[in-house]
Design a protein around this motif. Structure first.
Motif: not given
Length: 318
Positions: A82, A145-146, A210, A206, A103, A100, A142, A106
């Protein structure tokens, strides 16, 4: 351990300033349709607190011999992709599909290292339930994260909320690893507090999203209740998403319609908004400590009430 926290904050502040001075031209954030700032400002400051966090981990292992080196290495392995793709995106604006994809990688690493997010009601489905649990965990990871990245649009906002989140998780779980990250954020906020002299960029936002996802996966119990600590970020982001859907707006078009952005456009100072979101996060942490699972429900009700109050204020004519 006490000396490691201020040392990490100091190293973070020095590294962020170094990035601000040496990489300013390569990482300049030019205001656009999504921006709340009007003056070109360097981004990528998240690289500073991320490196400070990494540098502090060997010292943490030395000072905390009961902390598993495998756990620390696993956290780094999950977050490193990330951080790398976030930094490259700050430099070159990578395609959304590429970001993405990383992500998802991860998220898969996080599940491999720490297991999926518990969803016991799916266990009766056998293998199908396991597949669904993993799939929902990937989507949730994800999304976090976003959503964190979407909310990084005002001086100090994501950094200060994340500071409270990780300081709380470090003491509540307890997981001293996140205390180090909170200390690194203190150093970053020295430069990012309104008016910001540098932004964290995708390398910061990000990675923080995460890290929060990893912390929730690592929690020994009450993981669903602990989701409440994400509400000041996820509540605004999810509400804005549904509001835009209801208004039939293009979800892929840049916008400035998050609650915090609309409040700022109405004239509320950025420092007041940042302190408000930070304070809400602190109140949720207090509710979780004192009330447990009930505190999570109280927090959800409180966030919904705050969204309603903010929307009501925004609907009033100026």
């Amino acid at each position: 351990m006490p000396i490691l926290l201020p040392l990490t904050a100091l190293v973070s502040a020095l590294l962020v300033n170094l990035i601000r001075q040496r990489l300013r031209a390569a990482l300049l954030d030019i205001p656009n349709q999504r921006s709340s700032h009007t003056t070109p400002t360097p981004r990528g400051g998240g690289l500073g607190f991320w490196v400070a966090f990494l540098l502090a981990l060997p010292l943490l292992l030395w000072l905390q011999p009961d902390l598993s080196p495998l756990t620390v290495v696993s956290v780094v392995v999950v977050l490193l992709p990330l951080a790398l793709v976030g930094y490259l995106d700050d430099l070159h604006s990578l395609p959304a599909r590429t970001r993405y994809g990383v992500q998802v990688i991860s998220a898969a690493l996080a599940i491999y290292c720490f297991g999926p997010f518990p969803q016991p009601w799916l266990s009766a489905l056998g293998l199908g339930g396991t597949v669904l649990t993993v799939a929902f965990t990937v989507v949730g990871f994800t999304a976090l994260v976003n959503l964190t990245n979407f909310m990084d649009g005002l001086d100090g906002l994501v950094g200060s909320v994340s500071l409270v989140q990780f300081a709380f998780l470090a003491g509540y779980l307890p997981q001293p690893l996140w205390g180090i990250l909170a200390a690194a954020l203190v150093g970053f906020l020295w430069w990012n507090w309104p008016p910001a002299k540098i932004f964290m960029g995708d390398v910061g936002s990000t990675t923080l999203g995460g890290a929060l996802g990893v912390a929730l996966l690592m929690a020994p119990s009450q993981q669903w209740s602990l989701l409440a600590i994400t509400l000041p970020i996820t509540g605004d982001a999810i509400y804005t998403l549904f509001r835009r859907l209801f208004r039939r707006e293009n979800l892929f078009k840049a916008h400035r319609t998050h609650l915090y952005q609309r409040l700022h456009q109405r004239g509320l100072p950025s420092v007041a908004i940042t302190l408000g979101y930070m304070g809400l996060t602190g109140l949720i942490a207090l509710a979780l400590v004192t009330l447990g699972t009930l505190g999570a429900w109280v927090s959800l009700a409180g966030i919904l009430g705050c969204i309603a109050l903010a929307e009501g204020h925004l609907q009033r004519p100026q």
